[in-house]
Design an enzyme around this catalytic site. Structure first.
Site, mmCIF file in Angstrom:
data_model
loop_
_atom_site.group_PDB
_atom_site.id
_atom_site.type_symbol
_atom_site.label_atom_id
_atom_site.label_comp_id
_atom_site.label_asym_id
_atom_site.label_seq_id
_atom_site.Cartn_x
_atom_site.Cartn_y
_atom_site.Cartn_z
ATOM 1 N N GLU A 43 -32.085 -47.449 -15.722
ATOM 2 C CA GLU A 43 -30.720 -47.868 -15.962
ATOM 3 C C GLU A 43 -30.113 -47.064 -17.115
ATOM 4 O O GLU A 43 -30.724 -46.883 -18.166
ATOM 5 C CB GLU A 43 -30.714 -49.359 -16.303
ATOM 6 N N LYS A 116 -23.402 -54.282 -10.674
ATOM 7 C CA LYS A 116 -24.373 -55.284 -11.098
ATOM 8 C C LYS A 116 -23.781 -56.698 -11.043
ATOM 9 O O LYS A 116 -22.715 -56.955 -11.603
ATOM 10 C CB LYS A 116 -24.836 -54.952 -12.512
ATOM 11 N N CYS A 153 -31.469 -54.100 -13.171
ATOM 12 C CA CYS A 153 -32.043 -54.818 -14.306
ATOM 13 C C CYS A 153 -32.003 -56.335 -14.145
ATOM 14 O O CYS A 153 -32.788 -56.877 -13.367
ATOM 15 C CB CYS A 153 -31.383 -54.352 -15.600
#
Length: 289
Positions: A43, A116, A153
């Site tokens: 990331e 995300k 993540c």
């Protein structure tokens, strides 16, 4: 037989963005030379993990998805090496910002963007200051080397995200990551094994390989510092770790799978045959009501 080789990369990052990108490209080349077909970078590999602090100046690091120079550069690399590359980047879209990822196929085609979905907030990980929760929904892309589902993540802690990608046809789950120590006032926590186990569970519950790439090194913010624990890995369809990197080393690791064999295993276990979506209504609410 559809054999695919999946690679996880991890390395340290500095504020020299060109050096970071150069390092990423060298690891992608090295993994491709070893036969990798899909290479997962960590990331925000282009820069340090800037979310330790709330600083309005960091918004200048963002760039739009359209005409993005980093994505274009990595697309050229993907085409030259015949590898699929998911690319994490800080996206500016109008007046808002997203923690985003571009999926690049092995011919250099940019297949789309994922934003995300789950945004963390806590000491050292102040992402809600920067990022609007993603509005793309979960994505699974058909690439030259199979259907790839990618979360970012904090997404990796939620089984619903993994299952959603699997239901969209994903054959491999990928998670670029930036995670390490918990700075004060959080109590001392070593989350490495917990972090691994939750994703191993996603691989096992969905009967498909999974790759996680994390950064390494110490990065200092204004009032804290994070030690990223690396430990990137590849898990097989039973959740077993079959390739891994040590916590402090830079480099890559890879493992190969026959996706046709994995598909037979997945069908034989009946995990999708025996699902009961009619009983899962509680999952669509916050309180199970």
């Amino acid at each position: 037989m559809r054999t695919v080789s999946l690679a996880a990369v991890q390395f340290t990052c500095s504020w020299d963005k060109r050096a970071n990108v150069g390092k990423a490209k060298e690891f992608v080349r090295a993994a491709a030379a070893r036969g990798a077909n899909v290479v997962l970078l960590q990331e925000f590999f282009e820069m340090p993990y800037f979310c330790q602090d709330q600083s309005a100046g960091h918004f200048a690091l963002a760039a739009s998805f359209e005409g993005n120079a980093l994505i274009a550069e990595m697309a050229e690399l993907a085409k030259a090496l015949n590898v699929a590359l998911p690319i994490s980047f800080f996206e500016k879209a109008g007046h808002v910002h997203f923690n985003a990822l571009a999926m690049i196929d092995a011919d250099g085609t940019v297949l789309g963007c994922y934003r995300k979905s789950h945004i963390p907030d806590g000491p050292g990980y102040q992402e809600k200051y920067y990022f609007t929760p993603g509005d793309t929904g979960f994505r699974a892309w058909r690439t030259r080397f199979g259907v790839l589902g990618v979360g970012i993540c904090w997404d990796q802690w939620f089984p619903e995200a993994a299952r959603a990608m699997a239901l969209q046809g994903a054959e491999v789950l990928l998670y670029p990551t930036a995670i390490g120590s918990e700075p004060p006032p959080a109590p001392p926590i070593d989350s490495r094994d917990h972090w691994r186990r939750v994703m191993q569970g996603h691989a096992a519950a969905n009967c498909m390989p999974l790759v996680a790439s994390n950064r390494v090194g110490v990065e200092k913010g204004r009032a804290s510092e994070l030690t990223f624990y690396g430990s990137s890995f590849v898990a097989d369809a039973t959740g077993a770790i079959v390739a891994e990197l040590r916590g402090s080393e830079e480099g890559f690791t890879l493992a190969s799978f026959d996706l046709d064999d994995v598909a037979k295993l997945r069908a034989s276990w009946g995990l999708f045959r025996d699902r009961r979506p009619d009983l899962y209504g509680a999952l669509t609410s916050y309180d199970g009501g």
